[in-house]
Structure formats: structure tokens, C-alpha cells
Scaffold this motif. Structure first.
Motif, PDB file in Angstrom:
ATOM      1  N   PHE A 226      -1.131 -10.955  18.064  1.00 36.27           N
ATOM      2  CA  PHE A 226      -1.794 -10.247  16.817  1.00 36.27           C
ATOM      3  C   PHE A 226      -0.709 -10.255  15.819  1.00 36.27           C
ATOM      4  O   PHE A 226       0.534  -9.513  15.982  1.00 36.27           O
ATOM      5  CB  PHE A 226      -2.392  -9.011  16.992  1.00 36.27           C
ATOM      6  N   GLY A 227      -0.775 -10.554  14.733  1.00 36.68           N
ATOM      7  CA  GLY A 227       0.208 -10.434  13.518  1.00 36.68           C
ATOM      8  C   GLY A 227      -0.367  -9.608  12.356  1.00 36.68           C
ATOM      9  O   GLY A 227      -1.811  -9.594  12.158  1.00 36.68           O
ATOM     10  N   TYR A 228       0.497  -9.201  11.746  1.00 41.62           N
ATOM     11  CA  TYR A 228       0.056  -8.240  10.572  1.00 41.62           C
ATOM     12  C   TYR A 228       0.882  -8.399   9.417  1.00 41.62           C
ATOM     13  O   TYR A 228       2.176  -8.530   9.258  1.00 41.62           O
ATOM     14  CB  TYR A 228       0.522  -6.530  10.867  1.00 41.62           C
ATOM     15  N   ARG A 229       0.345  -8.817   8.258  1.00 40.79           N
ATOM     16  CA  ARG A 229       0.819  -9.287   6.837  1.00 40.79           C
ATOM     17  C   ARG A 229       0.702  -8.196   5.830  1.00 40.79           C
ATOM     18  O   ARG A 229      -0.477  -7.618   5.675  1.00 40.79           O
ATOM     19  CB  ARG A 229       0.038 -10.632   6.343  1.00 40.79           C
ATOM     20  N   ALA A 230       1.786  -7.692   5.545  1.00 37.00           N
ATOM     21  CA  ALA A 230       1.770  -6.604   4.564  1.00 37.00           C
ATOM     22  C   ALA A 230       3.168  -6.512   3.666  1.00 37.00           C
ATOM     23  O   ALA A 230       4.180  -7.367   3.852  1.00 37.00           O
ATOM     24  CB  ALA A 230       2.077  -5.292   5.361  1.00 37.00           C
ATOM     25  N   HIS A 231       3.039  -5.862   2.628  1.00 37.89           N
ATOM     26  CA  HIS A 231       4.172  -5.615   1.819  1.00 37.89           C
ATOM     27  C   HIS A 231       4.984  -4.510   2.117  1.00 37.89           C
ATOM     28  O   HIS A 231       4.399  -3.734   2.942  1.00 37.89           O
ATOM     29  CB  HIS A 231       3.942  -5.552   0.170  1.00 37.89           C
ATOM     30  N   VAL A 232       6.301  -4.279   1.532  1.00 37.70           N
ATOM     31  CA  VAL A 232       6.942  -3.263   1.997  1.00 37.70           C
ATOM     32  C   VAL A 232       7.745  -2.777   0.963  1.00 37.70           C
ATOM     33  O   VAL A 232       8.101  -3.655   0.078  1.00 37.70           O
ATOM     34  CB  VAL A 232       7.886  -3.516   3.491  1.00 37.70           C
ATOM     35  N   ILE A 233       7.869  -1.441   0.919  1.00 38.29           N
ATOM     36  CA  ILE A 233       8.961  -0.883  -0.364  1.00 38.29           C
ATOM     37  C   ILE A 233       9.635   0.080   0.565  1.00 38.29           C
ATOM     38  O   ILE A 233       9.253   1.252   0.843  1.00 38.29           O
ATOM     39  CB  ILE A 233       8.162  -0.133  -1.350  1.00 38.29           C
ATOM     40  N   VAL A 234      10.953   0.010   0.596  1.00 33.78           N
ATOM     41  CA  VAL A 234      11.589   1.063   1.576  1.00 33.78           C
ATOM     42  C   VAL A 234      13.047   1.322   0.471  1.00 33.78           C
ATOM     43  O   VAL A 234      13.877   0.531   0.293  1.00 33.78           O
ATOM     44  CB  VAL A 234      12.281   0.373   2.803  1.00 33.78           C
ATOM     45  N   ARG A 235      13.028   2.649   0.618  1.00 37.42           N
ATOM     46  CA  ARG A 235      14.171   3.110  -0.068  1.00 37.42           C
ATOM     47  C   ARG A 235      14.993   4.443   0.578  1.00 37.42           C
ATOM     48  O   ARG A 235      14.403   4.743   1.573  1.00 37.42           O
ATOM     49  CB  ARG A 235      13.677   3.879  -1.568  1.00 37.42           C
ATOM     50  N   GLU A 236      15.927   4.874   0.098  1.00 40.78           N
ATOM     51  CA  GLU A 236      16.672   5.813   0.816  1.00 40.78           C
ATOM     52  C   GLU A 236      16.120   7.032   1.032  1.00 40.78           C
ATOM     53  O   GLU A 236      15.958   7.949   2.177  1.00 40.78           O
ATOM     54  CB  GLU A 236      17.856   6.349   0.116  1.00 40.78           C
ATOM     55  N   THR A 237      15.068   7.444   0.345  1.00 40.05           N
ATOM     56  CA  THR A 237      13.934   8.611   0.354  1.00 40.05           C
ATOM     57  C   THR A 237      12.776   8.152  -0.020  1.00 40.05           C
ATOM     58  O   THR A 237      12.279   7.084  -0.530  1.00 40.05           O
ATOM     59  CB  THR A 237      14.253   9.733  -0.685  1.00 40.05           C
ATOM     60  N   GLU A 238      11.663   8.930   0.519  1.00 42.98           N
ATOM     61  CA  GLU A 238      10.182   8.714   0.295  1.00 42.98           C
ATOM     62  C   GLU A 238       9.938   8.678  -1.431  1.00 42.98           C
ATOM     63  O   GLU A 238       9.207   7.892  -1.805  1.00 42.98           O
ATOM     64  CB  GLU A 238       9.140   9.615   1.016  1.00 42.98           C
ATOM     65  N   ASP A 239      10.673   9.788  -2.059  1.00 36.46           N
ATOM     66  CA  ASP A 239      10.326  10.118  -3.416  1.00 36.46           C
ATOM     67  C   ASP A 239      10.799   8.627  -4.020  1.00 36.46           C
ATOM     68  O   ASP A 239      10.058   8.228  -5.002  1.00 36.46           O
ATOM     69  CB  ASP A 239      11.050  11.051  -4.092  1.00 36.46           C
ATOM     70  N   GLU A 240      12.017   8.301  -3.737  1.00 42.49           N
ATOM     71  CA  GLU A 240      12.481   6.822  -4.489  1.00 42.49           C
ATOM     72  C   GLU A 240      11.497   5.834  -4.277  1.00 42.49           C
ATOM     73  O   GLU A 240      11.382   5.125  -5.277  1.00 42.49           O
ATOM     74  CB  GLU A 240      13.873   6.598  -3.989  1.00 42.49           C
ATOM     75  N   ALA A 241      10.809   5.676  -2.865  1.00 41.29           N
ATOM     76  CA  ALA A 241      10.163   4.556  -2.829  1.00 41.29           C
ATOM     77  C   ALA A 241       8.844   4.661  -3.541  1.00 41.29           C
ATOM     78  O   ALA A 241       8.292   3.574  -3.966  1.00 41.29           O
ATOM     79  CB  ALA A 241       9.663   4.598  -1.147  1.00 41.29           C
ATOM     80  N   ARG A 242       8.217   5.767  -3.842  1.00 44.77           N
ATOM     81  CA  ARG A 242       7.098   6.101  -4.592  1.00 44.77           C
ATOM     82  C   ARG A 242       7.336   5.777  -6.071  1.00 44.77           C
ATOM     83  O   ARG A 242       6.549   5.328  -6.596  1.00 44.77           O
ATOM     84  CB  ARG A 242       6.489   7.471  -4.256  1.00 44.77           C
ATOM     85  N   SER A 301      -4.521 -11.297  -5.131  1.00 42.08           N
ATOM     86  CA  SER A 301      -5.575 -11.386  -4.305  1.00 42.08           C
ATOM     87  C   SER A 301      -5.010 -11.657  -2.753  1.00 42.08           C
ATOM     88  O   SER A 301      -4.027 -12.011  -2.511  1.00 42.08           O
ATOM     89  CB  SER A 301      -6.284 -12.690  -4.529  1.00 42.08           C
ATOM     90  N   GLY A 302      -6.026 -11.385  -1.696  1.00 40.56           N
ATOM     91  CA  GLY A 302      -5.424 -11.381  -0.439  1.00 40.56           C
ATOM     92  C   GLY A 302      -4.602  -9.922  -0.184  1.00 40.56           C
ATOM     93  O   GLY A 302      -5.233  -8.956  -0.380  1.00 40.56           O
ATOM     94  N   CYS A 303      -3.477 -10.112   0.940  1.00 40.57           N
ATOM     95  CA  CYS A 303      -2.550  -9.055   0.990  1.00 40.57           C
ATOM     96  C   CYS A 303      -2.324  -8.192   0.110  1.00 40.57           C
ATOM     97  O   CYS A 303      -1.621  -8.533  -0.918  1.00 40.57           O
ATOM     98  CB  CYS A 303      -1.509  -9.585   1.798  1.00 40.57           C
ATOM     99  N   GLY A 304      -3.183  -7.022  -0.047  1.00 41.74           N
ATOM    100  CA  GLY A 304      -3.021  -6.197  -1.134  1.00 41.74           C
ATOM    101  C   GLY A 304      -2.567  -4.682  -0.912  1.00 41.74           C
ATOM    102  O   GLY A 304      -2.598  -3.758  -1.644  1.00 41.74           O
ATOM    103  N   ALA A 305      -1.891  -4.493   0.045  1.00 46.34           N
ATOM    104  CA  ALA A 305      -1.170  -3.207   0.450  1.00 46.34           C
ATOM    105  C   ALA A 305       0.265  -3.246   0.815  1.00 46.34           C
ATOM    106  O   ALA A 305       0.794  -4.317   1.379  1.00 46.34           O
ATOM    107  CB  ALA A 305      -2.046  -2.486   1.294  1.00 46.34           C
ATOM    108  N   ALA A 306       1.108  -2.181   0.639  1.00 46.66           N
ATOM    109  CA  ALA A 306       2.316  -2.032   0.899  1.00 46.66           C
ATOM    110  C   ALA A 306       2.709  -0.923   1.871  1.00 46.66           C
ATOM    111  O   ALA A 306       1.885   0.393   1.722  1.00 46.66           O
ATOM    112  CB  ALA A 306       3.327  -2.128  -0.249  1.00 46.66           C
ATOM    113  N   ILE A 307       3.590  -0.808   2.746  1.00 43.36           N
ATOM    114  CA  ILE A 307       4.094   0.057   3.548  1.00 43.36           C
ATOM    115  C   ILE A 307       5.313   0.855   2.723  1.00 43.36           C
ATOM    116  O   ILE A 307       6.292  -0.033   2.515  1.00 43.36           O
ATOM    117  CB  ILE A 307       4.852  -0.341   4.956  1.00 43.36           C
ATOM    118  N   VAL A 308       5.214   1.913   2.112  1.00 39.05           N
ATOM    119  CA  VAL A 308       6.298   2.724   1.369  1.00 39.05           C
ATOM    120  C   VAL A 308       6.679   3.937   2.124  1.00 39.05           C
ATOM    121  O   VAL A 308       5.976   4.570   2.559  1.00 39.05           O
ATOM    122  CB  VAL A 308       5.467   2.874   0.125  1.00 39.05           C
ATOM    123  N   GLY A 309       7.951   3.830   2.051  1.00 39.87           N
ATOM    124  CA  GLY A 309       8.645   5.010   2.419  1.00 39.87           C
ATOM    125  C   GLY A 309      10.304   4.843   2.442  1.00 39.87           C
ATOM    126  O   GLY A 309      10.940   3.787   2.046  1.00 39.87           O
TER     127      GLY A 309
END
Length: 358
Positions: A226-242, A301-309
Motif C-alpha cells: 500500500f502506498g500513500y500520495r500526499a504533499h508535505v510542508i515541514v518547517r522548524e516549528t509547527e507555527d512556521e509550517a502553518r 485536482s487529485g491529491c489535495g492535502a498536505a502533511i503540515v508540521g
């Protein structure tokens, strides 16, 4: 953080061949438009960062041709696998098998294949017919690339052919990655694919889908990865990522976002519809559950969410998906080369990862 002994997974990145790279979503930037040079640089950045694989997506009205790009980039890489996206029906299956074997040889055995079942330009098949064609192509590819004589009678193809002279490095069909949420898609996947791909969803839905697909495959004496396709936003802090997530949307016009979503040939599919539902279920900040942000889907369209933190949160989210049964991740971020570098430095070293073994 230190790498732990958690289960190994494959971690892939994404090269934006389909005009899908932005600093601000919905705002075309000539410097980020799909081109040989730009997409090549993303692949080379991902290889430098240590990713196991990279998805080369396929469009028609969008971007540049995936097959030509894959052939050109293959000899420039040394370690990264290519996940080559192919639209079923574009190639006659025996010729496609030879093309796959040739590219795998160029790569020294580092080819994986993303099977796509959407309509072709100017074509409109119902779901049952499209997925039946896709199933037949997957079955034909496996027979031919496993070096067996092909005697196949189907709805779309009736073929009697010896194996091609050229084979893959392993002598086997490369892993076939494939996704879809409709009943027809799920049955085709259960019968013939190797890695079932999912777009972002809530953890309970991920669990539910894995259970369903595991049971379906078992009916045919098969098992799936099983595979999972997602975007990602990673920063030093959660506030910075948001803050960065908000910045991505800061110049987006809703009408422009809708126009971008409608460009895709599969914009009315069950999977795309589910991404819209996910967006609709999110709170006012766009988060539908901890660290899963649906704002990306406003202009995609399609993959429409990101893991953010922050790095710990992103790592924890990926490990939670692993605990549910995910074996491979296909990640991306905006702009793609820059976000690949951030993920490679701050998260990837903490993951026990390697190319997927079937």
C-alpha cells in the motif's frame, strides 16, 4: 531525533511534469513551468537528497511528455528509481512491454510503473470499460515481462505472441503501482496491481480502505503493498509550517483554483470527488485532522492535502500511516525542489527507508 528500527518503507518524491509547481498556488511562474530543465533539476535534487523513487506524472493538456522525459533522465541517475506514469490505451501492450523492458535496462533495474486508467484525449469510456482495459493491459504486461508466452483473450485485446527478446534486468515485470476508489478500480487493483495507491484521507478511511483492498486481493489469492500520495510542508516549528501553508494560498483566486482543478482528465472521478469531500469536512483553517491540511486541494485536482508540521510531527504522521499498513510514500511540496531539500534534511534521515521489495 534518531532513526529507529521501525518497519522499512519506500519514500518517493515527485517531479512536476504536469505544470504543477508554484511558489503561490494558482499563480503561474515561468521559472517553475514544466520543462526539461526544471523537471530534470527536481529529479536530481531528489536523488541527491536520498529519496528511493520519484513519480513522473502523466498529463495530456498539461506539461511535458512523461515517456520522453523518462528516457532522457534515466541515464543521468545512479540510485533513485523512476516511477513512470503510463495511461492505459496510449500504447499497444506488446510494444509497451518492450518499452518498459528497454527503460528498465537503461536504469539498471530501477524502473517502477504507475498505471493510470483515466480517459484519453477525445475519448470517453464508461468506468467499467476503462478499468477492464486497464486490467487487461496489466495482465498482459505481467505475462510478457515475466518471459512467458502470451496467449490472451480479452474484451480489448486478443493476442498470441512469444516473449519479447529484450527483458527487464530482473526478468520479471516491474512493480505496478495503481490507485482508484470506484468499485471497478478496486477490483482491477485487487486482481493485478502490486502497490495500491491512495490519496490523502483521514486515518479511519485509510484503515478502512486497506482492510477492504486486503480482503479483495485475498479473494484472488493475492497480497498487496500500500502506498500513500500526499504533499508535505515541514518547517522548524509547527507555527512556521502553518504560516507557509497560508502563504501558499495567499494569492489564490477561487475561480482560478476551480479552473485548475477542471483541467485534469479525471476531474470527475470518485477519487477526486473524495478529495473535495475531505476539503469540505475540514475546519476553517483547512485542517481535517491533526497535521492534515486540505488547502492544497483548492488549486489541484487529485491529491489535495498536505502533511503540515515540524519534523517530529511530520515523522509521527508518517509512522502512524505505517502502523495502519502503508508501505510506500509519494510526497511532494511547493516549490518541489526546495521542499524536497527541506524534507531530505529534516525528516528523511529519521526514517528507515529503502526501495520497496515485493
Amino acid at each position: 531525533m534518531n532513526a529507529t528500527s521501525e518497519k522499512t518503507c519506500e519514500v518517493s518524491w515527485f517531479s512536476a511534469l504536469c505544470d504543477d509547481d508554484y511558489e503561490f498556488l494558482g499563480q503561474p511562474d515561468p521559472m517553475l513551468a514544466s520543462s526539461w530543465e526544471h523537471c530534470r533539476n527536481i529529479v536530481m535534487q531528489a536523488e541527491k537528497g536520498g529519496f528511493d523513487n520519484i513519480l513522473l506524472p502523466s498529463g495530456y493538456a498539461l506539461g511535458i511528455d512523461t515517456t520522453m522525459f523518462a528516457g532522457a533522465i534515466a541515464p543521468m541517475t545512479e540510485t533513485i528509481r523512476l516511477l513512470w506514469a503510463l495511461r492505459m490505451g496510449e500504447d499497444w501492450p506488446p510494444q509497451l512491454a518492450r518499452r518498459i523492458a528497454t527503460l528498465d535496462r537503461i536504469l539498471g533495474g530501477r524502473l517502477t510503473v504507475n498505471i493510470i486508467s483515466s480517459d484519453l484525449p477525445g475519448e470517453k469510456l464508461d468506468s467499467r470499460a476503462r478499468y477492464q482495459r486497464t486490467l487487461e493491459v496489466m495482465q498482459i504486461l505481467k505475462i510478457m515481462l515475466n518471459g512467458e508466452h502470451l496467449k490472451y483473450e480479452g474484451e480489448f485485446y486478443n493476442l498470441d505472441l512469444p516473449p519479447a527478446r529484450i527483458s527487464t534486468v530482473s526478468g520479471k515485470c516491474p512493480p505496478l503501482y495503481f490507485g482508484g476508489l470506484s468499485e471497478d478500480a478496486r477490483e482491477a487493483a485487487a486482481k493485478a496491481c502490486d502497490v495500491y495507491l491512495m490519496w490523502p484521507d483521514t486515518m479511519d478511511k485509510v484503515r478502512e480502505t486497506i482492510a477492504d483492498m486486503t480482503a479483495r486481493a485475498a479473494k484472488y489469492g493475492r497480497t498487496l503493498k500500500f502506498g500513500y500520495r500526499a504533499h508535505v510542508i515541514v518547517r522548524e516549528t509547527e507555527d512556521e509550517a502553518r504560516v507557509y501553508a497560508d502563504r501558499l494560498l495567499s494569492k489564490l483566486d477561487d475561480e482560478a483554483g476551480e479552473a485548475i482543478r477542471k483541467k485534469s482528465l479525471d476531474s470527475a472521478s470518485v477519487g477526486v470527488t473524495r478529495q473535495a469531500e475531505l476539503r469540505g469536512a475540514a475546519g476553517g483553517d483547512g485542517f481535517v485532522e491533526d497535521n492534515l491540511w486540505t488547502g492544497i486541494g483548492r488549486a489541484r485536482s487529485g491529491c489535495g492535502a498536505a502533511i503540515v508540521g515540524d519534523p517530529d510531527q511530520v515523522l509521527a504522521k508518517l509512522r502512524a500511516y505505517q502502523d495502519e499498513g502503508i508501505d510506500a510514500f509519494i510526497l511532494s511540496g511547493y516549490p518541489h525542489a526546495a521542499e524536497a531539500d527541506l524534507f531530505a534534511r529534516h525528516v528523511l534521515p529519521q526514517i528507515n527507508h529503502a526501495p520497496l521489495v515485493l
